[in-house]
Design an enzyme around this catalytic site. Sequence first.
Site, PDB file in Angstrom:
ATOM      1  N   GLY A  12      16.059  44.307  47.407  1.00  0.00           N
ATOM      2  CA  GLY A  12      14.573  44.138  46.415  1.00  0.00           C
ATOM      3  C   GLY A  12      13.819  43.211  47.358  1.00  0.00           C
ATOM      4  O   GLY A  12      13.758  43.416  48.588  1.00  0.00           O
ATOM      5  N   GLY A  53      21.888  45.205  47.640  1.00  0.00           N
ATOM      6  CA  GLY A  53      20.557  44.938  47.040  1.00  0.00           C
ATOM      7  C   GLY A  53      19.426  44.819  48.125  1.00  0.00           C
ATOM      8  O   GLY A  53      19.594  43.720  49.131  1.00  0.00           O
ATOM      9  N   LYS A  63      16.620  22.749  32.945  1.00  0.00           N
ATOM     10  CA  LYS A  63      16.466  24.103  32.891  1.00  0.00           C
ATOM     11  C   LYS A  63      16.010  24.399  31.524  1.00  0.00           C
ATOM     12  O   LYS A  63      16.433  23.741  30.718  1.00  0.00           O
ATOM     13  CB  LYS A  63      17.901  24.651  32.906  1.00  0.00           C
ATOM     14  CG  LYS A  63      17.863  26.386  33.069  1.00  0.00           C
ATOM     15  CD  LYS A  63      17.455  26.657  34.509  1.00  0.00           C
ATOM     16  CE  LYS A  63      17.271  28.021  34.884  1.00  0.00           C
ATOM     17  NZ  LYS A  63      17.156  28.363  36.250  1.00  0.00           N
TER      18      LYS A  63
HETATM   19  P1  NAD Z   1      15.162  42.056  43.067  1.00  0.00           P
HETATM   20  O1  NAD Z   1      15.223  42.738  41.729  1.00  0.00           O
HETATM   21  O2  NAD Z   1      13.655  42.266  43.860  1.00  0.00           O
HETATM   22  O3  NAD Z   1      16.119  42.949  43.978  1.00  0.00           O
HETATM   23  C1  NAD Z   1      17.167  43.109  43.598  1.00  0.00           C
HETATM   24  C2  NAD Z   1      17.764  44.636  44.261  1.00  0.00           C
HETATM   25  O4  NAD Z   1      18.976  44.941  43.895  1.00  0.00           O
HETATM   26  C3  NAD Z   1      16.945  45.633  43.367  1.00  0.00           C
HETATM   27  O5  NAD Z   1      16.222  46.423  44.450  1.00  0.00           O
HETATM   28  C4  NAD Z   1      18.037  46.585  42.601  1.00  0.00           C
HETATM   29  O6  NAD Z   1      17.820  47.945  42.847  1.00  0.00           O
HETATM   30  C5  NAD Z   1      19.121  46.191  43.633  1.00  0.00           C
HETATM   31  N1  NAD Z   1      20.531  46.223  43.193  1.00  0.00           N
HETATM   32  C6  NAD Z   1      20.780  45.973  41.880  1.00  0.00           C
HETATM   33  N2  NAD Z   1      22.202  46.227  41.462  1.00  0.00           N
HETATM   34  C7  NAD Z   1      22.539  46.677  42.730  1.00  0.00           C
HETATM   35  C8  NAD Z   1      23.833  47.448  43.026  1.00  0.00           C
HETATM   36  N3  NAD Z   1      24.947  47.530  42.206  1.00  0.00           N
HETATM   37  N4  NAD Z   1      24.040  47.757  44.429  1.00  0.00           N
HETATM   38  C9  NAD Z   1      22.753  47.887  45.076  1.00  0.00           C
HETATM   39  N5  NAD Z   1      21.925  47.294  44.874  1.00  0.00           N
HETATM   40  C10 NAD Z   1      21.589  46.978  43.772  1.00  0.00           C
HETATM   41  O7  NAD Z   1      15.438  40.729  42.969  1.00  0.00           O
HETATM   42  P2  NAD Z   1      15.228  39.551  44.392  1.00  0.00           P
HETATM   43  O8  NAD Z   1      13.946  38.968  44.212  1.00  0.00           O
HETATM   44  O9  NAD Z   1      15.359  40.445  45.634  1.00  0.00           O
HETATM   45  O10 NAD Z   1      16.477  38.602  44.266  1.00  0.00           O
HETATM   46  C11 NAD Z   1      17.599  39.157  44.592  1.00  0.00           C
HETATM   47  C12 NAD Z   1      18.627  38.052  44.010  1.00  0.00           C
HETATM   48  O11 NAD Z   1      18.707  36.847  44.635  1.00  0.00           O
HETATM   49  C13 NAD Z   1      18.790  37.780  42.444  1.00  0.00           C
HETATM   50  O12 NAD Z   1      19.910  37.416  42.155  1.00  0.00           O
HETATM   51  C14 NAD Z   1      17.692  36.576  42.535  1.00  0.00           C
HETATM   52  O13 NAD Z   1      18.181  35.829  41.317  1.00  0.00           O
HETATM   53  C15 NAD Z   1      18.231  35.859  43.623  1.00  0.00           C
HETATM   54  N6  NAD Z   1      17.205  34.787  44.182  1.00  0.00           N
HETATM   55  C16 NAD Z   1      15.876  35.238  44.632  1.00  0.00           C
HETATM   56  C17 NAD Z   1      14.943  34.403  44.966  1.00  0.00           C
HETATM   57  C18 NAD Z   1      13.633  34.813  45.414  1.00  0.00           C
HETATM   58  O14 NAD Z   1      12.846  34.245  46.111  1.00  0.00           O
HETATM   59  N7  NAD Z   1      13.309  36.085  44.953  1.00  0.00           N
HETATM   60  C19 NAD Z   1      15.241  33.112  44.947  1.00  0.00           C
HETATM   61  C20 NAD Z   1      16.370  32.741  44.798  1.00  0.00           C
HETATM   62  C21 NAD Z   1      17.618  33.468  44.242  1.00  0.00           C
END
Ligand code: NAD
Length: 436
Positions: free
Chosen positions: A232, A230, A126
């Site tokens: 996203g 969430g 990391k």
């Molecule tokens: P993102 O930022 O695109 O989506 C997160 C969403 O959660 C946002 O739309 C935000 O508005 C919403 N959110 C935040 N707080 C909230 C709450 N209290 N209630 C409801 N909604 C809430 O992130 P992502 O890329 O979709 O990733 C989501 C999670 O998965 C993160 O923890 C990330 O570290 C993890 N992750 C993502 C990937 C990837 O491929 N993108 C891979 C491994 C892990």
Amino acid sequence: MSLVDQSPEAFISQLRSLGQHRAYLIHDPHSGQIQRSHPGLGELADFLVAGNRDYQQHEGVFLAIGPRTGALFGAFVHRTNRGQGQGGLRHWPYANMAAFLRDGLRLAMGMTRKNALAGLWWGGGKGLIARAPGEGFRDPAYRVQLYSEYAAFVTSLRGCYITAEDAGTGPDDMAVVHQGTRFATCIPPQIGGSGNPSPATARGVVCAMEGALDHLGLGTLAGKTIAMQGTGNVGAAMIGELLQRGVAGIVASELSAERRAQLLRQFAGAPLTMVAAEPGDDSVLATPCDILAPNALGGILNPDTIPRIKARIVCGAANNQLLDDERDARALAGRGIVYVPDYLCNRMGIVNCANEQYGQVPHDPAIERHFGRDWDNSVYVITRRALELATAQGITTAAAANKLADELALQPHPIWGHRTRAIIDGLIADEWHRQG
Ligand code: NAD
């Protein structure tokens, strides 16, 4: 004040006052002791070994000061039997050196486990940059300087750590890193990277849900109900995957009104209920459902939320869902809730980009096999194996996944086994800490 209680800025001043700009703490496998670059780092070494559960004889911790930015850089290399220590670069504020070291140690160990469970021939590492106080870190010119300096730091480590994108580091930053070092993966698609991993991550989590349902003898996803926090990048793609599998209903909470409206348009007519949430709102976790998918925030499974969960399975993409790994895993098990460890089910984020140097092929079999049921390391197979081990041994699913991961992490790379340790030995022999 002890070195570990000092802010990163104060630590940097201290290092500079000793005429130093690099430091290391390296586990010596022969003596079992920590070798340190400077006698003055005793407090840091003591902090690692004394009662710090995030320290698991990490092979190396490397620290450096950015020559012009003056920022504190860290590279944490945990276990490298399976290959070079690989994991993302986090650019984050840290109150003191204890928090900086703890985060790096914990995240590097998490990457060893995630990579091993995913069957990747990578070790765990990391990167950290301690974010400077104030808003200056947003300045694009500063960031170019910062990430070029970090790239030079990674280059100096001769490949024992391979960097990638993580929280606080974006695609533009990775493009800068890639200009300064070959030891980087997860770079933007315009320069040969693999691009947005989120659809693959969502699909992987859904495979883990199927594994958990089968483990419990509950059949397929068809007709099941899902609650999701969430929507996203990952959550939105997961909604599509779940609907394709005929789920009976999805209740999804989301902060962004625009996002909620867009998803309702995209999935018009589907059994999808979008719920508005405010920051800090976790009420969706109490929705009665078959599967709860935390897809937003870490630390969401804790003594406050766990008693309210009305799901049989928790399986979602968010990193570090358990606020306290042991306590909260036990609390979930105590309530009869099957928790699929996040680093097991969200692996596709790293799998998608980990091997991008080997080029791109359509419907890449090296990616697709993670979604199947034949390969020994697929998400489904590993999920079932971890859950079965937990049941057989009466341990939590998190402990079972850790156990599987820690065994796999000791397998040597079929070609380059033990080479990374030799790289680290070379850095010590050549007095890396005095160079640059
Ligand atoms: P993102 O930022 O695109 O989506 C997160 C969403 O959660 C946002 O739309 C935000 O508005 C919403 N959110 C935040 N707080 C909230 C709450 N209290 N209630 C409801 N909604 C809430 O992130 P992502 O890329 O979709 O990733 C989501 C999670 O998965 C993160 O923890 C990330 O570290 C993890 N992750 C993502 C990937 C990837 O491929 N993108 C891979 C491994 C892990």
